[in-house]
Design a protein around this motif. Structure first.
Motif, PDB file in Angstrom:
ATOM      1  N   ALA A  45      46.634  94.687 -66.913  1.00 13.33           N
ATOM      2  CA  ALA A  45      45.584  93.850 -67.477  1.00 13.33           C
ATOM      3  C   ALA A  45      44.451  93.571 -66.496  1.00 13.33           C
ATOM      4  CB  ALA A  45      46.180  92.530 -67.969  1.00 13.33           C
ATOM      5  N   ALA A  46      44.739  93.563 -65.200  1.00 14.32           N
ATOM      6  CA  ALA A  46      43.712  93.188 -64.225  1.00 14.32           C
ATOM      7  C   ALA A  46      43.869  93.987 -62.942  1.00 14.32           C
ATOM      8  CB  ALA A  46      43.795  91.696 -63.925  1.00 14.32           C
ATOM      9  N   ASP A  47      42.744  94.222 -62.284  1.00 17.65           N
ATOM     10  CA  ASP A  47      42.763  94.892 -60.989  1.00 17.65           C
ATOM     11  C   ASP A  47      43.262  93.932 -59.909  1.00 17.65           C
ATOM     12  OD1 ASP A  47      41.678  97.106 -62.225  1.00 17.65           O
ATOM     13  OD2 ASP A  47      39.613  96.597 -61.667  1.00 17.65           O
ATOM     14  N   ILE A  48      43.678  94.501 -58.797  1.00 18.30           N
ATOM     15  CA  ILE A  48      44.085  93.706 -57.634  1.00 18.30           C
ATOM     16  C   ILE A  48      43.090  93.966 -56.512  1.00 18.30           C
ATOM     17  CG2 ILE A  48      45.855  93.355 -55.884  1.00 18.30           C
ATOM     18  CD1 ILE A  48      47.921  94.182 -57.971  1.00 18.30           C
ATOM     19  N   ASN A  49      42.579  92.906 -55.944  1.00 16.72           N
ATOM     20  CA  ASN A  49      41.634  93.014 -54.838  1.00 16.72           C
ATOM     21  C   ASN A  49      41.957  91.909 -53.839  1.00 16.72           C
ATOM     22  OD1 ASN A  49      39.499  93.529 -53.139  1.00 16.72           O
ATOM     23  ND2 ASN A  49      37.953  93.547 -54.749  1.00 16.72           N
ATOM     24  N   LYS A  50      42.632  92.266 -52.748  1.00 17.29           N
ATOM     25  CA  LYS A  50      43.130  91.270 -51.810  1.00 17.29           C
ATOM     26  C   LYS A  50      42.744  91.605 -50.383  1.00 17.29           C
ATOM     27  CE  LYS A  50      47.212  89.340 -54.064  1.00 17.29           C
ATOM     28  NZ  LYS A  50      48.608  88.929 -53.801  1.00 17.29           N
ATOM     29  N   THR A  51      42.587  90.559 -49.586  1.00 13.99           N
ATOM     30  CA  THR A  51      42.441  90.703 -48.146  1.00 13.99           C
ATOM     31  C   THR A  51      43.766  90.337 -47.497  1.00 13.99           C
ATOM     32  OG1 THR A  51      40.078  90.182 -48.202  1.00 13.99           O
ATOM     33  CG2 THR A  51      41.197  89.965 -46.086  1.00 13.99           C
ATOM     34  N   LEU A  52      44.312  91.257 -46.731  1.00 12.97           N
ATOM     35  CA  LEU A  52      45.630  91.085 -46.132  1.00 12.97           C
ATOM     36  C   LEU A  52      45.509  91.020 -44.609  1.00 12.97           C
ATOM     37  CD1 LEU A  52      47.488  93.825 -48.225  1.00 12.97           C
ATOM     38  CD2 LEU A  52      47.295  91.382 -48.770  1.00 12.97           C
ATOM     39  N   TYR A  53      46.155  90.028 -44.018  1.00  9.51           N
ATOM     40  CA  TYR A  53      46.180  89.889 -42.567  1.00  9.51           C
ATOM     41  C   TYR A  53      47.587  90.186 -42.069  1.00  9.51           C
ATOM     42  CZ  TYR A  53      41.778  87.431 -43.375  1.00  9.51           C
ATOM     43  OH  TYR A  53      40.511  87.101 -43.768  1.00  9.51           O
ATOM     44  N   ASN A  54      47.675  90.940 -40.977  1.00 12.97           N
ATOM     45  CA  ASN A  54      48.990  91.303 -40.474  1.00 12.97           C
ATOM     46  C   ASN A  54      48.928  91.528 -38.970  1.00 12.97           C
ATOM     47  OD1 ASN A  54      51.801  92.030 -40.767  1.00 12.97           O
ATOM     48  ND2 ASN A  54      51.266  92.689 -42.855  1.00 12.97           N
ATOM     49  N   PHE A  55      50.085  91.791 -38.367  1.00 13.08           N
ATOM     50  CA  PHE A  55      50.110  92.078 -36.942  1.00 13.08           C
ATOM     51  C   PHE A  55      51.273  93.001 -36.624  1.00 13.08           C
ATOM     52  CE2 PHE A  55      53.055  88.590 -37.277  1.00 13.08           C
ATOM     53  CZ  PHE A  55      53.987  88.785 -36.271  1.00 13.08           C
TER      54      PHE A  55
END
Length: 319
Positions: A156-166
């Motif tokens: 139903a919807a797109d995914i648009n995320k900012t992901l922080y990791n290390f």
């Protein structure tokens, strides 16, 4: 000297133990991080402790077009740059990355730092990495079977995320040997939309472990055999190994082959155009059932080493 050798042995033994522990567990995950056949030219992408280890400032660009002929197959590009500082006791690096697979695309940046300890004719480094990635999945653009449920909430919807990791790593090298261990993506970021849940399915980032080692065997005045191994693991997926052997001729031309367990065989070459410029190419052929549907994978590499001291001679660096 004996004390240092014992210390290195203990470190490498600890690396293997950590790898086994990290790969234990019952949760199932798939390999998420991009792969490269010319991983020996892209070490900074999976081990931050590599930063500055070549003792010169170096920039490397690498592009991979995987499984040509299959729609939505992976296309990955990276640009890395690293350099030594503080009399080569510190190393700093940066990586820019773009990875497109099907309806998903990940673009991001990672910053790396390493602290180096001289040991005999080599050095032992400890590194940390912080990354920021934009993850996009275009579910709304998928052509669905009209006979299925309408609307299908999973698309139903797109995914648009900012992901922080290390991530972190350890790396030892001298003129003819190297060994390193690293873990990327410690944070289990959720990849689904937080507002939409389909059953109990939750996609998350997973920690990836890398164990790499290599040695250069001198075969004569004009020939050296460079061998390297990269073992990759993520919980719930089979451990995968890349085994590589490359023959260097007069430290100018290298011709090699690689085997990726249960996946591919590869042919590759590298040419040192000048003491500062190197270009590389690798061709992979699938050995699984996918070989029927694609014409192989192509990978291109370009590296430039900076020398700000005109009187300094760039000696051959195999790793």
């Amino acid at each position: 000297m004996r004390i240092r050798a014992v210390m290195i042995h203990k470190i490498l033994k600890g690396i293997i133990v950590i790898l086994v522990v990290l790969l234990q567990g019952t949760e199932l995950f798939a390999q998420q991080n991009a792969l490269f056949s010319q991983y020996m030219f892209n070490t900074l992408a999976f081990n931050p402790a590599y930063a500055g280890s070549r003792n010169v400032a170096a920039a490397t660009a690498l592009y991979r077009n995987q499984w040509v002929g299959i729609e939505g197959a992976p296309q990955t590009g990276t640009f890395t740059m690293d350099a030594p500082f503080a009399k080569e006791r510190l190393g700093l690096g940066i990586q820019l990355m773009s990875d497109k697979v099907g309806i998903t695309k990940t673009t991001g940046i990672a910053l790396c730092g390493a602290f180096r300890i001289p040991i005999n004719d080599g050095s032992l480094s400890f590194g940390l990495q912080g990354s920021m990635n934009n993850y996009f999945a275009g579910y709304s653009g998928v052509n669905l079977d009209p006979s299925g449920p309408v609307p299908d909430m999973a698309f139903a919807a797109d995914i648009n995320k900012t992901l922080y990791n290390f991530g972190s790593g350890v790396y030892y090298r001298n003129s003819r040997f190297y060994a390193g261990f690293s873990v990327q993506d410690f944070v289990r970021n959720r990849l689904n939309n937080d507002t939409i849940s389909v059953g109990d399915i939750t996609a998350r980032q997973s920690a990836h472990a890398y164990l790499a080692t290599g040695y250069v065997f001198p075969l004569g005045f004009d020939f050296n055999l460079k061998t390297s191994v990269l073992v990759k693991g993520v919980r719930g997926a089979p451990i995968q190994g890349d085994l590589n052997a490359t023959l260097w001729i007069k430290e100018v031309l290298a011709i090699g082959a690689e085997y990726r367990t249960s996946a591919d065989i590869s042919a590759m070459m590298e040419i040192k155009v000048s003491p500062r410029v190197s270009i590389g190419y690798a061709y992979d052929k699938s050995i699984t059932s996918l070989r029927t549907y694609n014409s192989g994978s192509h990978e291109f590499m370009l590296r430039y080493e900076f020398s700000f001291d005109r009187d300094r001679i760039l000696s051959p660096r195999y790793f």
